[in-house]
Design a protein around this motif. Structure first.
Motif, mmCIF file in Angstrom:
data_model
loop_
_atom_site.group_PDB
_atom_site.id
_atom_site.type_symbol
_atom_site.label_atom_id
_atom_site.label_comp_id
_atom_site.label_asym_id
_atom_site.label_seq_id
_atom_site.Cartn_x
_atom_site.Cartn_y
_atom_site.Cartn_z
ATOM 1 N N GLY A 34 -1.394 -8.193 6.134
ATOM 2 C CA GLY A 34 -2.057 -6.927 6.438
ATOM 3 C C GLY A 34 -1.592 -6.367 7.758
ATOM 4 O O GLY A 34 -1.253 -7.109 8.676
ATOM 5 N N THR B 143 0.849 -1.186 0.000
ATOM 6 C CA THR B 143 0.000 0.000 0.000
ATOM 7 C C THR B 143 0.889 1.241 0.000
ATOM 8 O O THR B 143 1.758 1.377 0.861
ATOM 9 C CB THR B 143 -0.908 0.007 1.248
ATOM 10 O OG1 THR B 143 -1.676 -1.199 1.270
ATOM 11 C CG2 THR B 143 -1.824 1.217 1.265
ATOM 12 N N SER C 297 0.240 4.485 0.578
ATOM 13 C CA SER C 297 0.013 5.468 1.636
ATOM 14 C C SER C 297 -1.303 5.162 2.340
ATOM 15 O O SER C 297 -2.142 4.431 1.823
ATOM 16 C CB SER C 297 -0.016 6.893 1.064
ATOM 17 O OG SER C 297 -1.143 7.062 0.225
ATOM 18 N N PHE C 298 -1.437 5.717 3.531
ATOM 19 C CA PHE C 298 -2.691 5.596 4.273
ATOM 20 C C PHE C 298 -2.852 6.844 5.122
ATOM 21 O O PHE C 298 -1.898 7.581 5.355
ATOM 22 C CB PHE C 298 -2.738 4.318 5.120
ATOM 23 C CG PHE C 298 -1.712 4.251 6.217
ATOM 24 C CD1 PHE C 298 -2.007 4.668 7.504
ATOM 25 C CD2 PHE C 298 -0.442 3.751 5.968
ATOM 26 C CE1 PHE C 298 -1.070 4.604 8.507
ATOM 27 C CE2 PHE C 298 0.513 3.670 6.961
ATOM 28 C CZ PHE C 298 0.190 4.096 8.245
ATOM 29 N N VAL D 177 -2.458 -1.141 5.720
ATOM 30 C CA VAL D 177 -1.398 -1.520 4.784
ATOM 31 C C VAL D 177 -1.529 -2.998 4.467
ATOM 32 O O VAL D 177 -1.755 -3.817 5.363
ATOM 33 C CB VAL D 177 -0.001 -1.235 5.378
ATOM 34 C CG1 VAL D 177 1.103 -1.776 4.493
ATOM 35 C CG2 VAL D 177 0.180 0.261 5.613
ATOM 36 N N SER D 178 -1.376 -3.330 3.187
ATOM 37 C CA SER D 178 -1.324 -4.737 2.799
ATOM 38 C C SER D 178 -0.193 -4.911 1.801
ATOM 39 O O SER D 178 0.261 -3.956 1.170
ATOM 40 C CB SER D 178 -2.650 -5.223 2.221
ATOM 41 O OG SER D 178 -2.925 -4.550 1.022
#
Length: 133
Positions: free
Chosen positions: A107, A12, A14-15, A31-32
């Motif tokens: 994850g 991932t 960004s988060f 996030v994964s």
């Protein structure tokens, strides 16, 4: 002879954890990634923040959020969260054998208690590393 290989893909990019000062914000599945290896001994995935602080994006804002307030939970933590710190990688996943043929999906959840800082978007970089055993 076949060499050992490992790849970390689909991370991932960004988060966002959004909240107000004093609020504890959790993002499950923030996030994964996919870990693929043919190593019979398995692998370990770690993460660490690159710097000591998340910095704001608005010019003139010198407020920062210490990265130690950012916590992670993944397969390596069970049900608990672990604080992040630069120079101290946190194990977030591992396997005692080869990944599934298409790779193992991993994850991670993230949590932070928002400190008393100016309203802004604070950001930083997390460094994920996959290593064979």
């Amino acid at each position: 002879m076949v060499d050992t290989s490992i790849t970390l893909t689909g991370l991932t990019p960004s988060f966002t954890l959004r909240g107000v000062p004093g609020e504890t914000v959790t993002e499950n599945g923030a996030v994964s990634m996919r870990v693929t290896t043919n190593n019979a001994a398995g692998y370990v995935v770690t993460v660490r923040p690159v710097s000591t602080a998340l910095v704001g994006s608005i010019a003139g804002n010198d407020d920062v959020i210490p990265t130690s307030l950012l916590e992670i939970r993944g397969p390596g933590q069970g049900n608990g969260f672990t604080s992040l710190a630069p120079g101290a990688p946190v194990q977030v996943a591992s396997s005692a054998g080869r990944s599934a043929p298409g790779g193992d999906i991993v994850g991670n959840d993230y949590r932070i208690t928002i400190p008393s800082v100016r309203s802004d978007t604070y950001s930083g970089t997390l460094d994920y590393v996959a290593t064979t055993l």
